[in-house]
Design a protein around this motif. Structure first.
Motif, PDB file in Angstrom:
ATOM      1  N   SER A  45       3.412  -6.932   9.623  1.00 54.77           N
ATOM      2  CA  SER A  45       2.800  -7.641  10.798  1.00 54.77           C
ATOM      3  C   SER A  45       1.102  -8.001  10.191  1.00 54.77           C
ATOM      4  O   SER A  45       0.590  -8.909  10.985  1.00 54.77           O
ATOM      5  N   GLU A  46       0.701  -7.320   9.328  1.00 52.31           N
ATOM      6  CA  GLU A  46      -0.535  -7.510   8.729  1.00 52.31           C
ATOM      7  C   GLU A  46      -0.513  -8.008   7.356  1.00 52.31           C
ATOM      8  O   GLU A  46       0.397  -7.505   6.636  1.00 52.31           O
ATOM      9  N   SER A  47      -1.633  -8.204   6.645  1.00 56.43           N
ATOM     10  CA  SER A  47      -1.704  -8.386   5.378  1.00 56.43           C
ATOM     11  C   SER A  47      -1.757  -6.898   4.849  1.00 56.43           C
ATOM     12  O   SER A  47      -2.661  -6.139   5.136  1.00 56.43           O
ATOM     13  N   VAL A  48      -0.887  -6.597   3.733  1.00 54.18           N
ATOM     14  CA  VAL A  48      -0.790  -5.249   3.393  1.00 54.18           C
ATOM     15  C   VAL A  48      -1.168  -5.026   1.866  1.00 54.18           C
ATOM     16  O   VAL A  48      -1.009  -3.837   1.097  1.00 54.18           O
ATOM     17  N   VAL A  49      -1.121  -6.389   0.987  1.00 53.14           N
ATOM     18  CA  VAL A  49      -1.558  -5.985  -0.332  1.00 53.14           C
ATOM     19  C   VAL A  49      -2.487  -6.850  -0.619  1.00 53.14           C
ATOM     20  O   VAL A  49      -2.553  -8.028   0.265  1.00 53.14           O
ATOM     21  N   ALA A  50      -3.019  -7.051  -1.983  1.00 51.60           N
ATOM     22  CA  ALA A  50      -3.948  -8.227  -2.338  1.00 51.60           C
ATOM     23  C   ALA A  50      -2.952  -9.082  -3.095  1.00 51.60           C
ATOM     24  O   ALA A  50      -2.721  -8.958  -4.147  1.00 51.60           O
ATOM     25  N   LYS A 104       1.472   3.006   0.637  1.00 54.28           N
ATOM     26  CA  LYS A 104       0.392   2.581   1.735  1.00 54.28           C
ATOM     27  C   LYS A 104      -0.215   1.167   1.791  1.00 54.28           C
ATOM     28  O   LYS A 104      -0.268   0.697   0.627  1.00 54.28           O
ATOM     29  N   PRO A 105      -0.234   0.722   2.831  1.00 58.16           N
ATOM     30  CA  PRO A 105      -0.848  -0.674   2.705  1.00 58.16           C
ATOM     31  C   PRO A 105      -2.318  -0.583   2.179  1.00 58.16           C
ATOM     32  O   PRO A 105      -3.007   0.279   2.421  1.00 58.16           O
ATOM     33  N   ALA A 106      -2.406  -1.312   1.278  1.00 56.08           N
ATOM     34  CA  ALA A 106      -3.920  -1.571   0.680  1.00 56.08           C
ATOM     35  C   ALA A 106      -4.392  -2.914   0.354  1.00 56.08           C
ATOM     36  O   ALA A 106      -4.443  -3.442  -0.697  1.00 56.08           O
TER      37      ALA A 106
END
Length: 639
Positions: A45-50, A104-106
């Motif tokens: 649902s969200e940005s979870v990685v660079a 974990k999302p980062a």
């Protein structure tokens, strides 16, 4: 001012201190039972990685039971993770996709620091399962359409299947047969030949299955190959198919021959002027087709004719030369042992030799040009111009009353009528009328028939099954009505006497038209109507003809125009011809006379209105020349 800045800072601080929305998995495919899998797709649902960092770790593990091939994960963007299997996941596999406990999302902020969401653990569901179920049919050859009676089918499966479960749970269905036909697995040399012909790689051979129905299929029937429930996977026999797959086909027709010919009506003999032919339900060799014969009761047999430009080695139809003798008997003879291109013998060979019969050639009355033609005056030495018409078997209808005795009995069954038009407006109106009535159909109301003949009644079935009569406007062919029978000024003409009774296949005769100008000619024949209309009623054939030796040429200009009149026979200018330029309704716009060069100059601008025209839009230009030796000549053209 300081208080406002402090208040704004407090608001910004409060916003920055608010917890960021935690990421979750919003889409995951596949799930449940899927026949064939090559890729796993997980969307957050969200940005979870660079995104862009090649060292990004996989967020989940994919573990499968049932001999699944290896694979690898990759990030499509900062929200979508993909896992690709090196080969399609076969049947019998059960897989679990689970988020790693240590992941974990980062995502990174624009400043390069981890965002607040990085500190939040993933929320929502974190483990998913799917299975490939039993072996499914990925593709089938042939895929659809016609099949042979002993057709072999090539199945490409999602993975190897247990053959015993295929035999027990797959079958053929044929419409009209109340039982299932077992599906047999084909192996050995036949299988190897089929795989070789289809260029199937050895690595894929385990997924391929060659099958056929246990007995030949009836010709022309609809059939289905059914891949049923309960077919087990070799990888895990406990995993079986739970969904039926059905493949529909039509069994090709039996190899038969059909004789065809054109007839005037059903059950009538063949028309001798039209070709007789034999059609096959499957192609045959050209050499075999050339041996078919049409044998008359006496005389030499006729061989089929072929198009010289057609170099095909196989044919599906043969035709015999025409015309044939009228009212004659023939036999269609097939060569012995005739087979189609698949080697099938002729199923209805016992029907040949086939006896066929020709009838009489149908009657005909046809003008060389209709609904308009030009007859050149003085083209023949005869004093009268002749309108050519082709006749066959209608001549007794059209003979002079004195020759047939019809004058005494009043029983004339046909006649030729002619109406000579004088004014330009009448000529143009009749020209348009003949165009409108030429070989078409109109309602009885449009044709001016009595009101009692306007309607017909047809059966109509309602939704409740009740049949009621529905009134519809009657459509009548224009060949069934006369345009001249009640027309004032129309007179009857007698054709030149035909010697020797009903003549040869056809005869071209001339209808004499003594006067120059425009004529409407109509032939009425009862025999023609009985044959072509299939009822005891006359049929009418007509045309409009211009008898002239003048050619009229018109050049339209912006400020003036010119008319040039020449003779048809010699192309010489005509001096002293009376010229009239009309609008499209036959109303005169200008008149004059040609000079020694055959020219008549229209010294004015012509600006006629063409919105509503009795005939084609344009100017209608006529020329007439009074000739002391030959009377009055006339010519006309529509520009």
């Amino acid at each position: 001012m300081k208080s406002r800045i402090a208040a704004l800072a407090a608001v910004v601080g409060a916003l920055s201190a608010a917890p960021a929305a935690a990421a979750s998995i919003v889409a995951m495919t596949p799930q449940g039972e899927v026949a064939q899998v090559r890729q796993v797709v997980m969307k957050f649902s969200e940005s979870v990685v660079a995104f862009g960092d090649p060292r990004l770790a996989d967020p989940a593990t994919v573990s499968c039971q049932g001999g699944a091939p290896a694979g690898s994960g990759r990030w499509a963007d900062d929200r979508v993770w993909l896992y690709d299997f090196r080969e399609p996941l076969g049947p019998g596999a059960r897989c679990v996709v689970a988020i790693r406990p240590d992941w974990k999302p980062a995502p990174k902020s624009a400043a390069g620091a981890a965002s607040a969401a990085a500190a939040a653990a993933l929320t929502g569901r974190t483990q998913f399962t799917f299975s490939t179920g039993g072996p499914a049919v990925v593709s089938m050859q042939p895929g659809s359409g016609e099949v042979e009676e002993d057709q072999h089918f090539l199945m490409r499966l999602s993975g190897p299947a247990v053959e015993a479960s295929v035999i027990a749970n797959a079958w053929c269905e044929v419409e009209g047969i109340g039982e299932r036909l077992a599906l047999r697995i084909v192996g050995g040399e036949v299988r190897e030949e089929i795989l070789k012909a289809r260029r199937i790689a050895k690595s894929q051979a385990a997924r391929m299955l060659v099958v056929r129905c246990e007995r030949p299929l009836p010709n022309g029937s609809a059939m289905r190959v059914v891949w049923g429930k309960g077919i087990a996977a070799v990888a895990d026999p406990k995993v079986v198919t739970t969904i039926e797959q059905r493949f529909r086909y039509i069994v090709r027709a039996a190899f038969t021959a059909e004789f065809t010919c054109e007839r005037e009506r059903a059950n009538a003999p063949c028309l001798p002027i039209r070709p007789m032919s034999v059609r096959f339900t499957a192609p045959i060799a050209r050499e075999a087709a050339a041996q078919i014969r049409l044998k008359p009761a006496s005389g030499d047999a006729l061989a089929p004719v072929f198009d010289k430009d057609d170099k095909a080695t196989e044919v599906g139809e043969v035709a015999f030369p025409k015309p044939l003798a009228e009212n004659a008997a023939f036999s269609v003879v097939m060569p012995a042992g005739l087979k189609d291109n698949a080697g099938r013998p002729l199923a209805n060979a016992s029907a040949f030799p086939l006896k066929v019969q020709t009838g009489g050639a149908p009657p005909i009355a046809k003008f060389a040009a209709a609904p308009f033609g030009i007859v050149e005056r003085f083209a023949e030495r005869s004093a009268d111009a002749m309108l050519p018409v082709t006749l066959r078997h209608v001549q007794p209808d059209l003979r002079a009353a004195s020759a047939t005795g019809a004058a005494a009995s009043g029983a004339a069954s046909g006649q030729v009528r002619v109406k000579h038009l004088q004014s330009d407006a009448d000529i143009l109106a009749w020209y348009a009328k003949l165009q409108k009535y030429h070989e078409t159909s109109m309602t009885a109301r449009e044709l001016g028939l009595p009101e009692r003949e306007w309607y017909a009644f047809e059966d109509e079935t309602r939704a409740n099954g009740k049949v009621v009569k529905r009134r519809v406007e009657k459509s009548v062919g224009t060949r069934e009505v006369s345009l001249l029978a009640k027309e004032p000024g129309a007179r009857r003409l007698d054709l030149p006497q035909i010697e020797g009774g009903d003549p040869r296949p056809f005869e071209v005769v001339g209808i004499p038209l003594a006067e120059p100008g425009y004529h409407v000619v109509e032939i009425e024949s009862l025999r023609l109507g009985q044959s072509l209309l299939d009822k005891r009623a006359p049929m009418f054939v007509r045309t409009g003809v211009l008898v002239t030796n003048l050619g009229v040429h018109f050049k339209l200009g912006r400020e003036n125009s010119v008319v040039w009149v020449t003779t048809l026979d010699r192309g010489k200018p005509v001096e002293g011809a009376d010229v009239v330029v009309n609008d499209c309704n036959g109303q005169p716009l200008w008149s004059g006379r040609t000079d020694a060069k055959g020219l008549a100059v229209v010294a004015k601008a012509l600006d006629a209105d063409f919105d509503q025209c009795v005939a084609d839009s344009g100017y209608f230009v006529t020329a007439r020349k009074s000739d002391g030796a030959s009377g009055k000549n006339a010519g006309a053209t529509d520009v």
